[in-house]
Scaffold this motif. Structure first.
Motif, mmCIF file in Angstrom:
data_model
loop_
_atom_site.group_PDB
_atom_site.id
_atom_site.type_symbol
_atom_site.label_atom_id
_atom_site.label_comp_id
_atom_site.label_asym_id
_atom_site.label_seq_id
_atom_site.Cartn_x
_atom_site.Cartn_y
_atom_site.Cartn_z
ATOM 1 N N UNK A 44 71.593 1.419 66.257
ATOM 2 C CA UNK A 44 71.691 0.863 64.910
ATOM 3 C C UNK A 44 73.125 0.810 64.391
ATOM 4 N N UNK A 45 74.061 1.332 65.147
ATOM 5 C CA UNK A 45 75.464 1.265 64.687
ATOM 6 C C UNK A 45 76.051 -0.132 64.884
ATOM 7 N N UNK A 46 75.395 -0.957 65.705
ATOM 8 C CA UNK A 46 75.944 -2.286 65.997
ATOM 9 C C UNK A 46 75.747 -3.228 64.809
ATOM 10 N N UNK B 196 81.484 -4.652 66.089
ATOM 11 C CA UNK B 196 80.980 -4.013 67.308
ATOM 12 C C UNK B 196 80.100 -4.948 68.129
ATOM 13 N N UNK B 197 79.636 -6.055 67.510
ATOM 14 C CA UNK B 197 78.676 -6.914 68.180
ATOM 15 C C UNK B 197 79.262 -7.550 69.435
ATOM 16 N N UNK B 198 80.478 -8.082 69.327
ATOM 17 C CA UNK B 198 81.091 -8.738 70.479
ATOM 18 C C UNK B 198 81.227 -7.798 71.666
ATOM 19 N N UNK B 199 81.705 -6.595 71.415
ATOM 20 C CA UNK B 199 81.859 -5.611 72.487
ATOM 21 C C UNK B 199 80.526 -5.256 73.125
ATOM 22 N N UNK B 200 79.483 -5.131 72.280
ATOM 23 C CA UNK B 200 78.164 -4.774 72.822
ATOM 24 C C UNK B 200 77.622 -5.897 73.697
ATOM 25 N N UNK B 201 77.791 -7.151 73.255
ATOM 26 C CA UNK B 201 77.296 -8.278 74.037
ATOM 27 C C UNK B 201 77.983 -8.336 75.406
ATOM 28 N N UNK B 202 79.257 -8.010 75.456
ATOM 29 C CA UNK B 202 79.983 -8.029 76.727
ATOM 30 C C UNK B 202 79.581 -6.895 77.649
ATOM 31 N N UNK C 166 67.772 -4.631 67.299
ATOM 32 C CA UNK C 166 67.611 -6.075 67.492
ATOM 33 C C UNK C 166 67.405 -6.365 68.967
ATOM 34 N N UNK C 167 66.947 -7.574 69.249
ATOM 35 C CA UNK C 167 66.891 -8.014 70.642
ATOM 36 C C UNK C 167 67.335 -9.471 70.718
ATOM 37 N N UNK C 168 67.630 -9.922 71.939
ATOM 38 C CA UNK C 168 68.165 -11.276 72.128
ATOM 39 C C UNK C 168 67.286 -12.068 73.085
ATOM 40 N N UNK D 227 68.855 -8.248 56.736
ATOM 41 C CA UNK D 227 70.302 -8.281 56.643
ATOM 42 C C UNK D 227 70.761 -9.724 56.465
ATOM 43 N N UNK D 228 71.999 -9.900 55.954
ATOM 44 C CA UNK D 228 72.522 -11.238 55.672
ATOM 45 C C UNK D 228 73.331 -11.734 56.859
ATOM 46 N N UNK D 229 73.591 -13.043 56.849
ATOM 47 C CA UNK D 229 74.377 -13.631 57.935
ATOM 48 C C UNK D 229 75.804 -13.091 57.932
ATOM 49 N N UNK D 230 76.328 -12.775 56.761
ATOM 50 C CA UNK D 230 77.690 -12.241 56.687
ATOM 51 C C UNK D 230 77.775 -10.875 57.362
ATOM 52 N N UNK D 231 76.691 -10.104 57.273
ATOM 53 C CA UNK D 231 76.683 -8.792 57.925
ATOM 54 C C UNK D 231 76.735 -8.934 59.436
ATOM 55 N N UNK D 232 76.067 -9.966 59.953
ATOM 56 C CA UNK D 232 76.103 -10.200 61.395
ATOM 57 C C UNK D 232 77.503 -10.667 61.812
ATOM 58 N N UNK D 233 78.057 -11.601 61.031
ATOM 59 C CA UNK D 233 79.373 -12.157 61.363
ATOM 60 C C UNK D 233 80.473 -11.100 61.303
ATOM 61 N N UNK D 234 80.351 -10.175 60.363
ATOM 62 C CA UNK D 234 81.404 -9.185 60.162
ATOM 63 C C UNK D 234 81.280 -7.967 61.076
#
Length: 781
Positions: free
Chosen positions: A98-100, A11-17, A105-107, A1-8
């Protein structure tokens, strides 16, 4: 995936919280993404507002073809190694949703530090380099000392050598991604299983990084202290020394001075101040509580081979020639280590070749050819001769149908021969074959000829040999992909149809078979016979030669070749044809009828009207191959006759001591050596003068006109020495005699070649300036 896909990803912010462990790590009640930066393929750095701490997201590839990209495994490894205080980045959480981001992925935590490459080490002091290498060696020793049970990885089976598994995987990767034959890679792959290292307590089965190098180690920003070892995508259970070898590999790769993208250290440690190899190795083994430094060059060869195959894969994916160059560069370096380990004799052939000095004489033959020769010889002794009678007996009782099945025993031996690199030896083009010369193949083919099965087992059997050469020389990319590739891999069989019944097929005016152009392709009509391999049910296509023009003003341009797919309801195999009542099952010969068969235009082989030129090129090598194979069969018959003469007693005298027999044997041996020298001379001329040179053409014609008849006569003498048993199926003499007789008209009757030789002799005579020398000509009375 591209960096733009991660930035856009909204749902990512909500999941991280929602991840409490992450919030504790960041020291925040709510995480707000500030910036996303791509660090490498599939890896992204995420920074947050109100904190200096960062995390790294490791995402799974969307492409399932990315080998070994298992982030689930990476996450578990990071957790387990962190638990035993091994330096890795701390794993924070794993997300299977995979909806995120569209992929799992993992951190992990992000750590600031230094990464060293070979290049940026050059600006450091010798002491700094020494300490860095020592620390890396110690960390690697620490990893290999961790108990698998302590890591929670459980009990493992140890019955099979892990190196056998590695060798098989490397072979599979090489063949799956093969773009051209690499003789160095193939030779290494053959050598490795024959020289498995002895079991060592320190070369234990453990968790290994799988692709370890200095560039994977993150150091403290100012101190020579390791903070983390990165990139565990290829981690697996394996032998400890494979990791150590991967780390030390640059010491064994010649320094390329920028010519290639892969640079090694070999030979320039002192120039650039790299730590001494022995010193680095000692650091590792001292950390593992031993002062003995074992020889790990076997593992070094494996590491270099893996890198070479990876470059081959990159070349296949990108078509960038630099990767192909890198692969060749690396494989050469790996094979050089094999040569160093074996004093230049990796297959133990030097003594054997010296003992066979009369065989090799001063012929220009390489050690690679000799190694193939003795490998084939051993394979014949161990695998082929023991089952030969079983196969011949089995073929005699098989029904003479128009659909013959192959023998599983032969196919099993083919797979084994292919895995040993004894495959397609007749192809001199290094892009498709082993790159052996025609002369070298004459030696190998004569040896294979000792067995009735060997040429087929090594995929050097007609009509495949001729068809492969036609497709290499004249096939389109489409034809090579569809027909050449499976034929070279032994995945199918083919036939070649040229001879027609009731006419002399050596005269192009006689052909009745037609290839008629029509919309979108051609319609073919007519009959062919003596079509070899047509009754074999494994046949997937055939190459047919026929008349494509009614204008016979230039008969040599009236014929074309076309490829037909099999099976086809309009192509009927009328019957099998025996040779002196012998059916060479499953291949055999057949009479075939083609009734208004439509063939698409893309199946035209070469140019319209170019068949005779193509056929001569195909038949030239075919004639020589038939003759050389017959020489091998004849040698076997002579050996059988001499063994018989040692046992047979007549009138209280062994046959071998009989004066008449000795005289006959002497004459036969001279005749046999004449045949060998004719074939070797033809092979040498093919290499030196080329296939289009008149002298080469005549040398092959001499073989075709003389060798089959001479071999037939020699085998007849062998049969005579055996008496009545010689004409039965109890001995292989009768089948050899049949082959010798049949070859006298295969690929053109001997009479045609004798006429050509006669014309050539007169041509030489006319240009002989000694004819006009005084006293040289006819005496005048």
């Amino acid at each position: 995936m591209s960096i733009s896909e991660v930035e856009k990803s909204h749902l990512l912010g909500g999941y991280l919280n929602s991840q409490s462990s992450l919030l504790v790590f960041l020291g925040l009640k709510e995480a707000q993404i500030d910036q996303v930066q791509q660090l490498a393929q599939f890896i992204y750095q995420v920074s947050f507002k109100n904190t200096n701490k960062k995390i790294v997201l490791h995402t799974k590839s969307k492409d399932n073809l990315v080998a070994g990209h298992s982030i689930e495994k990476e996450f578990v490894i990071a957790q387990k190694l962190s638990a035993v205080n091994f330096p890795v980045t701390r794993a924070l959480f794993y997300c299977a949703d995979q909806t995120i981001l569209g992929v799992p992925f993992y951190a992990t935590e992000y750590i600031e530090g230094r990464l060293f490459s070979d290049q940026n080490l050059m600006g450091m002091s010798a002491e700094e380099k020494r300490v860095i290498y020592q620390e890396v060696a110690k960390a690697l020793a620490h990893l290999h000392s961790i108990s698998l049970n302590y890591l929670g990885l459980g009990q493992l089976e140890s019955e099979t050598s892990h190196y056998q598994i590695i060798n098989q995987k490397l072979y599979n990767h090489y063949k799956l991604n093969e773009t051209k034959i690499s003789t160095n890679i193939e030779d290494i792959l053959y050598w490795l299983p024959l020289n498995l290292p002895e079991k060592s307590e320190l070369d234990n089965l453990c968790l290994v990084h799988g692709d370890f190098s200095l560039s994977k180690v993150l150091f403290h920003p100012t101190e020579p202290r390791i903070l983390a070892i990165l990139d565990w995508q290829t981690a697996q259970l394996g032998n400890a020394f494979t990791d150590l070898a991967s780390f030390l590999t640059p010491y064994y790769i010649p320094y390329s001075n920028g010519k290639y993208t892969i640079d090694g250290w070999a030979g320039v440690e002192r120039l650039i101040g790299a730590p001494n190899l022995q010193e680095v190795a000692k650091s590792y083994f001292t950390a593992r509580s031993t002062q003995t430094i074992p020889d790990i060059r076997y593992q070094i060869i494996l590491a270099i081979l893996r890198k070479s195959i990876e470059e081959q894969i990159r070349f296949k994916q990108t078509k960038d020639i630099k990767h192909q160059s890198n692969s060749e560069f690396l494989s050469k370096a790996g094979y050089q280590i094999v040569l160093d380990l074996t004093d230049g004799d990796p297959y133990g052939i030097k003594m054997r070749a010296a003992n066979d000095s009369s065989l090799w004489s001063k012929w220009p033959v390489t050690d690679r050819c000799k190694s193939y020769y003795y490998r084939i010889k051993d394979f014949l002794k161990e695998e082929v001769f023991p089952i030969e009678k079983f196969i011949l007996d089995k073929s005699r009782v098989m029904p003479n149908t128009t659909q013959n099945k192959g023998f599983p025993e032969i196919e099993a031996l083919q797979r084994k021969a292919k895995s040993l690199g004894l495959w397609n030896l007749f192809i001199s083009d290094p892009m498709y074959g082993k790159g052996l010369t025609n002369l070298e193949y004459v030696f190998l083919s004569e040896l294979m000829g000792l067995s009735y099965l060997a040429h087929e087992i090594f995929n050097c059997f007609a009509p495949e040999t001729g068809n492969i050469k036609l497709l290499i020389g004249y096939g389109t990319p489409y034809q090579r992909e569809k027909y050449l590739k499976p034929l070279m891999e032994g995945e199918c069989k083919s036939f070649f149809a040229m001879t027609e019944k009731n006419v002399s097929s050596s005269d192009p005016n006689n052909f009745k078979f037609t290839i008629t152009p029509t919309e979108g392709g051609y319609v073919i009509n007519g009959g062919k016979w003596f079509v070899s391999s047509a009754p074999d049910e494994r046949v997937k296509f055939g190459i047919i030669m026929g008349k494509s023009s009614q204008d016979m003003s230039n008969p040599m341009e009236s014929q074309s070749m076309i490829i037909v797919d099999m099976p086809n309801p309009k192509i009927k195999i009328l019957r099998q044809v025996g040779v002196f009542s012998y059916y060479d099952v499953p291949h055999s010969y057949a009479e075939v009828e083609f009734d208004n068969v439509f063939v698409p235009k893309e199946n035209l082989l070469g140019q319209l009207g170019g068949a005779f030129k193509m056929a001569q090129g195909r038949l030239l090598g075919g004639r020589l191959h038939h003759c050389v194979r017959q020489i091998g069969l004849t040698r076997r018959c002579l050996d059988l006759m001499m063994s018989r003469a040692e046992q047979r007693v007549m009138f209280k005298q062994k046959l071998k001591d009989n004066a008449a027999f000795q005289e006959r044997l002497g004459q036969v041996e001279i005749a046999f050596q004449n045949c060998r020298l004719l074939s070797l001379n033809a092979g040498l001329l093919l290499d030196s003068a080329g296939s289009k040179h008149l002298h080469t053409f005549m040398a092959v014609s001499q073989c075709k006109a003389h060798i089959p008849k001479a071999c037939q006569k020699m085998i007849d003498q062998c049969i005579q020495a055996f008496g009545a048993e010689g004409v039965t199926e109890d001995q292989p003499l009768a089948i050899s005699f049949r082959f010798a007789r049949a070859i006298r008209f295969m690929d053109g009757p001997c009479e045609v070649h004798l006429r050509q030789i006669a014309r050539f002799a007169y041509g030489n005579h006319l240009f002989n300036d000694l004819n006009n020398a005084q006293g040289y000509g006819l005496a005048k009375l």
